[in-house]
Design a protein around this motif. Structure first.
Motif, PDB file in Angstrom:
ATOM      1  N   LYS A 147       6.255  33.620   9.049  1.00 28.51           N
ATOM      2  CA  LYS A 147       5.765  33.896   7.693  1.00 28.51           C
ATOM      3  C   LYS A 147       4.586  32.993   7.359  1.00 28.51           C
ATOM      4  O   LYS A 147       3.569  33.444   6.798  1.00 28.51           O
ATOM      5  N   TYR A 148       4.678  31.720   7.694  1.00 34.46           N
ATOM      6  CA  TYR A 148       3.603  30.771   7.400  1.00 34.46           C
ATOM      7  C   TYR A 148       2.326  31.129   8.170  1.00 34.46           C
ATOM      8  O   TYR A 148       1.232  31.149   7.599  1.00 34.46           O
ATOM      9  N   VAL A 149       2.462  31.404   9.475  1.00 38.84           N
ATOM     10  CA  VAL A 149       1.300  31.713  10.303  1.00 38.84           C
ATOM     11  C   VAL A 149       0.574  32.956   9.789  1.00 38.84           C
ATOM     12  O   VAL A 149      -0.652  32.960   9.635  1.00 38.84           O
ATOM     13  N   PHE A 150       1.323  34.000   9.501  1.00 39.67           N
ATOM     14  CA  PHE A 150       0.698  35.233   9.028  1.00 39.67           C
ATOM     15  C   PHE A 150       0.057  35.034   7.654  1.00 39.67           C
ATOM     16  O   PHE A 150      -0.983  35.626   7.353  1.00 39.67           O
ATOM     17  N   ALA A 151       0.673  34.197   6.832  1.00 41.41           N
ATOM     18  CA  ALA A 151       0.101  33.934   5.507  1.00 41.41           C
ATOM     19  C   ALA A 151      -1.263  33.265   5.628  1.00 41.41           C
ATOM     20  O   ALA A 151      -2.172  33.534   4.830  1.00 41.41           O
ATOM     21  N   GLN A 152      -1.428  32.380   6.623  1.00 38.67           N
ATOM     22  CA  GLN A 152      -2.724  31.723   6.829  1.00 38.67           C
ATOM     23  C   GLN A 152      -3.797  32.729   7.225  1.00 38.67           C
ATOM     24  O   GLN A 152      -4.992  32.487   7.045  1.00 38.67           O
ATOM     25  N   ALA A 153      -3.358  33.881   7.758  1.00 40.95           N
ATOM     26  CA  ALA A 153      -4.297  34.933   8.146  1.00 40.95           C
ATOM     27  C   ALA A 153      -4.401  36.013   7.068  1.00 40.95           C
ATOM     28  O   ALA A 153      -5.008  37.054   7.286  1.00 40.95           O
TER      29      ALA A 153
END
Length: 235
Positions: A147-153
């Protein structure tokens, strides 16, 4: 009708006028209309374009003959784009095809950029500590990490691995692309663990101790526990 080119030649004391017609441009851009029974390079170009757009079967060779398969592909395209004139391909249809190809190319470029951003972000967090319920670089659990990684994108995901398994579209293992979500059954039945596919059979996830890279086909652990994959990125 193509413009005529007139040329005068002096032959045996008389002037002879010869009419030249320039070679036709790509059929659908000029005045020629492609239809059932047409054949040649223009038809083959049409078939290749429709194949790239997913209307002409990949398993069928582009022969340059406008037969039943091409007719069905053209009709499917025209139906999707609300075009008329049955299976005939003229300037209007070719313009729509070229526009669709341009949009697809732009979308592919955008999705490739998004996938790269996700992979770069995920790799930058390799080695981050594991924390149950964690969703930040100070500590991640598996779904908190994705969730965190995709949010950064700029892409929002649900919080739990089970909910993440319910979004996007299913992806066959053989068709995995970097940036796809991969799921495993670990401490609970069903998709209880999630990671991000990196390519070449590798994925990254927040394991029981830290964020780390593993083989999706590890015969001792991950391989037998693999349950599927989802893509939330177009193309």
């Amino acid at each position: 009708m193509p413009k005529k080119v007139l040329a005068a030649f002096l032959c045996a004391g008389t002037i002879t006028t010869v009419v030249f017609f320039p070679a036709p441009a790509f059929a659908a851009v000029g005045d020629t209309v492609l239809e059932y029974g047409s054949q040649g390079a223009d038809v083959q170009t049409l078939q290749e374009q429709l194949k790239e757009l997913g209307y002409f079967p990949n398993s069928v060779e582009t022969t340059g003959y406008f037969g039943t398969t091409t007719k069905q592909a053209v009709l499917a395209f025209k139906n999707d784009y609300k075009l008329t004139d049955k299976e005939k391909v003229g300037k209007t249809t070719e313009t729509a095809i070229l526009k669709a190809l341009a949009i697809k190319k732009a979308s592919a470029s955008s999705s490739d950029t998004l996938r790269k951003t996700i992979i770069d972000e995920a790799k930058s967090l390799n080695g981050s500590p594991y924390q149950w319920g964690g969703a930040s670089p100070s500590g991640f659990d598996c779904s908190g990490f994705t969730k965190y990684v995709f949010a950064q994108a700029g892409t929002s995901l649900p919080r739990s691995s089970q909910d993440q398994y319910g979004i996007g579209k299913a992806v066959d293992k053989a068709a995995l692309k970097p940036g796809d979500l991969v799921f495993f059954s670990t401490y609970d039945s069903g998709p209880s663990h999630v990671g991000i596919y990196l390519g070449s059979g590798k994925f990254i996830s927040a394991d029981s101790t830290k964020v780390q890279i593993d083989s999706i086909d590890d015969p001792y652990y991950w391989g037998p526990r693999y349950v599927g994959a989802r893509s939330v990125i177009e193309n």
